[in-house]
Design a protein around this motif. Sequence first.
Motif, PDB file in Angstrom:
ATOM      1  N   GLY A  36       0.857  -1.171   0.000  1.00 39.66           N
ATOM      2  CA  GLY A  36       0.000   0.000   0.000  1.00 39.66           C
ATOM      3  C   GLY A  36       0.894   1.222   0.000  1.00 39.66           C
ATOM      4  O   GLY A  36       2.083   1.133   0.332  1.00 39.66           O
ATOM      5  N   ALA A  37       0.361   2.366  -0.390  1.00 39.92           N
ATOM      6  CA  ALA A  37       1.158   3.594  -0.405  1.00 39.92           C
ATOM      7  C   ALA A  37       0.290   4.775  -0.026  1.00 39.92           C
ATOM      8  O   ALA A  37      -0.890   4.825  -0.351  1.00 39.92           O
ATOM      9  CB  ALA A  37       1.769   3.828  -1.779  1.00 39.92           C
ATOM     10  N   ARG A  38       0.918   5.699   0.684  1.00 39.37           N
ATOM     11  CA  ARG A  38       0.314   6.998   0.985  1.00 39.37           C
ATOM     12  C   ARG A  38       1.154   8.036   0.248  1.00 39.37           C
ATOM     13  O   ARG A  38       2.354   8.156   0.491  1.00 39.37           O
ATOM     14  CB  ARG A  38       0.364   7.285   2.482  1.00 39.37           C
ATOM     15  N   PHE A  39       0.537   8.783  -0.658  1.00 37.98           N
ATOM     16  CA  PHE A  39       1.271   9.790  -1.414  1.00 37.98           C
ATOM     17  C   PHE A  39       1.513  11.019  -0.554  1.00 37.98           C
ATOM     18  O   PHE A  39       0.756  11.326   0.350  1.00 37.98           O
ATOM     19  CB  PHE A  39       0.523  10.176  -2.684  1.00 37.98           C
ATOM     20  N   SER A  40       2.589  11.728  -0.877  1.00 38.03           N
ATOM     21  CA  SER A  40       3.003  12.955  -0.188  1.00 38.03           C
ATOM     22  C   SER A  40       3.395  12.702   1.258  1.00 38.03           C
ATOM     23  O   SER A  40       3.432  13.620   2.062  1.00 38.03           O
ATOM     24  CB  SER A  40       1.909  14.026  -0.251  1.00 38.03           C
ATOM     25  N   HIS A  41       3.664  11.466   1.615  1.00 36.03           N
ATOM     26  CA  HIS A  41       4.178  11.102   2.935  1.00 36.03           C
ATOM     27  C   HIS A  41       5.470  10.321   2.713  1.00 36.03           C
ATOM     28  O   HIS A  41       5.647   9.699   1.688  1.00 36.03           O
ATOM     29  CB  HIS A  41       3.196  10.195   3.690  1.00 36.03           C
ATOM     30  N   GLY A  42       6.336  10.306   3.695  1.00 34.25           N
ATOM     31  CA  GLY A  42       7.538   9.490   3.633  1.00 34.25           C
ATOM     32  C   GLY A  42       8.557  10.001   2.637  1.00 34.25           C
ATOM     33  O   GLY A  42       8.390  11.043   2.016  1.00 34.25           O
ATOM     34  N   SER A  43       9.622   9.208   2.473  1.00 31.86           N
ATOM     35  CA  SER A  43      10.717   9.624   1.596  1.00 31.86           C
ATOM     36  C   SER A  43      10.953   8.643   0.457  1.00 31.86           C
ATOM     37  O   SER A  43      11.903   8.799  -0.298  1.00 31.86           O
ATOM     38  CB  SER A  43      11.996   9.781   2.417  1.00 31.86           C
ATOM     39  N   SER A  44      10.088   7.639   0.320  1.00 27.30           N
ATOM     40  CA  SER A  44      10.229   6.680  -0.778  1.00 27.30           C
ATOM     41  C   SER A  44       9.644   7.265  -2.052  1.00 27.30           C
ATOM     42  O   SER A  44       8.948   8.276  -2.034  1.00 27.30           O
ATOM     43  CB  SER A  44       9.488   5.379  -0.430  1.00 27.30           C
ATOM     44  N   LYS A  45       9.909   6.603  -3.164  1.00 23.54           N
ATOM     45  CA  LYS A  45       9.311   6.950  -4.452  1.00 23.54           C
ATOM     46  C   LYS A  45       8.468   5.763  -4.910  1.00 23.54           C
ATOM     47  O   LYS A  45       8.907   4.619  -4.843  1.00 23.54           O
ATOM     48  CB  LYS A  45      10.376   7.237  -5.511  1.00 23.54           C
ATOM     49  N   CYS A  46       7.258   6.042  -5.367  1.00 21.35           N
ATOM     50  CA  CYS A  46       6.366   5.017  -5.893  1.00 21.35           C
ATOM     51  C   CYS A  46       6.110   5.288  -7.361  1.00 21.35           C
ATOM     52  O   CYS A  46       5.765   6.414  -7.734  1.00 21.35           O
ATOM     53  CB  CYS A  46       5.017   5.038  -5.167  1.00 21.35           C
ATOM     54  N   LYS A  47       6.281   4.260  -8.188  1.00 18.76           N
ATOM     55  CA  LYS A  47       5.918   4.373  -9.602  1.00 18.76           C
ATOM     56  C   LYS A  47       4.426   4.049  -9.708  1.00 18.76           C
ATOM     57  O   LYS A  47       3.971   3.005  -9.237  1.00 18.76           O
ATOM     58  CB  LYS A  47       6.728   3.411 -10.455  1.00 18.76           C
ATOM     59  N   VAL A  48       3.669   4.956 -10.321  1.00 22.40           N
ATOM     60  CA  VAL A  48       2.212   4.834 -10.403  1.00 22.40           C
ATOM     61  C   VAL A  48       1.809   4.955 -11.860  1.00 22.40           C
ATOM     62  O   VAL A  48       2.236   5.891 -12.547  1.00 22.40           O
ATOM     63  CB  VAL A  48       1.515   5.939  -9.581  1.00 22.40           C
ATOM     64  N   TRP A  49       0.976   4.032 -12.345  1.00 19.69           N
ATOM     65  CA  TRP A  49       0.581   4.102 -13.761  1.00 19.69           C
ATOM     66  C   TRP A  49      -0.653   4.949 -13.986  1.00 19.69           C
ATOM     67  O   TRP A  49      -0.893   5.420 -15.085  1.00 19.69           O
ATOM     68  CB  TRP A  49       0.402   2.711 -14.365  1.00 19.69           C
ATOM     69  N   ASN A  50      -1.475   5.174 -12.999  1.00 11.77           N
ATOM     70  CA  ASN A  50      -2.710   5.957 -13.194  1.00 11.77           C
ATOM     71  C   ASN A  50      -2.863   6.972 -12.075  1.00 11.77           C
ATOM     72  O   ASN A  50      -3.870   7.007 -11.395  1.00 11.77           O
ATOM     73  CB  ASN A  50      -3.928   5.040 -13.263  1.00 11.77           C
ATOM     74  N   TYR A  51      -1.878   7.812 -11.905  1.00 14.69           N
ATOM     75  CA  TYR A  51      -1.898   8.749 -10.792  1.00 14.69           C
ATOM     76  C   TYR A  51      -3.182   9.578 -10.761  1.00 14.69           C
ATOM     77  O   TYR A  51      -3.667   9.933  -9.710  1.00 14.69           O
ATOM     78  CB  TYR A  51      -0.680   9.679 -10.836  1.00 14.69           C
ATOM     79  N   ASP A  52      -3.743   9.845 -11.919  1.00 14.19           N
ATOM     80  CA  ASP A  52      -4.995  10.602 -11.981  1.00 14.19           C
ATOM     81  C   ASP A  52      -6.172   9.800 -11.423  1.00 14.19           C
ATOM     82  O   ASP A  52      -7.246  10.332 -11.205  1.00 14.19           O
ATOM     83  CB  ASP A  52      -5.319  11.025 -13.412  1.00 14.19           C
ATOM     84  N   GLY A  53      -5.976   8.492 -11.229  1.00 10.67           N
ATOM     85  CA  GLY A  53      -7.017   7.655 -10.650  1.00 10.67           C
ATOM     86  C   GLY A  53      -8.043   7.154 -11.635  1.00 10.67           C
ATOM     87  O   GLY A  53      -9.045   6.580 -11.255  1.00 10.67           O
TER      88      GLY A  53
END
Length: 138
Positions: A36-53
């Motif tokens: 799972g991922a929470r965006f705009s939190h933490g210092s990791s980078k997540c690759k997302v294919w549909n960021y617009d949802g």
Amino acid sequence: MSLGLALMAALTFAAPATAGSVPAWIDNHTGRHLGGARFSHGSSKCKVWNYDGNDDSTSHYGSYRCQKVTVQPHTNTGTWDDMDAVTVFSSSYYYIRWALPHGRWAPYHKVSAGVYTRIHGLHTAKCYSGTHVHCSVV
């Protein structure tokens, strides 16, 4: 006020994890660990294919700052534990689809393992086992 009533009142009026938004979560009905991922939190980078949802496989890929969370097998992230995205790590890919109006479903999209799929608002990613994990966002 009794302890039971105080606890119920606290749970009823608890604020969502992210102010101004309605939390989304992940139901893991598999025997696998999901991400799972929470965006705009933490210092990791997540690759997302549909960021617009969108449930559109042509949506852009992007790398976003995130906090990565492991979702244990046969558990969920809970109502107030807001998740912005889901992925798998135990196979080379997974499938995801969205509920549409009038009881219809979008086709499943094949997504590479380790790439996150965005989930929004009141939606829940319900994931089930098979040869590959299948998640339905409802």
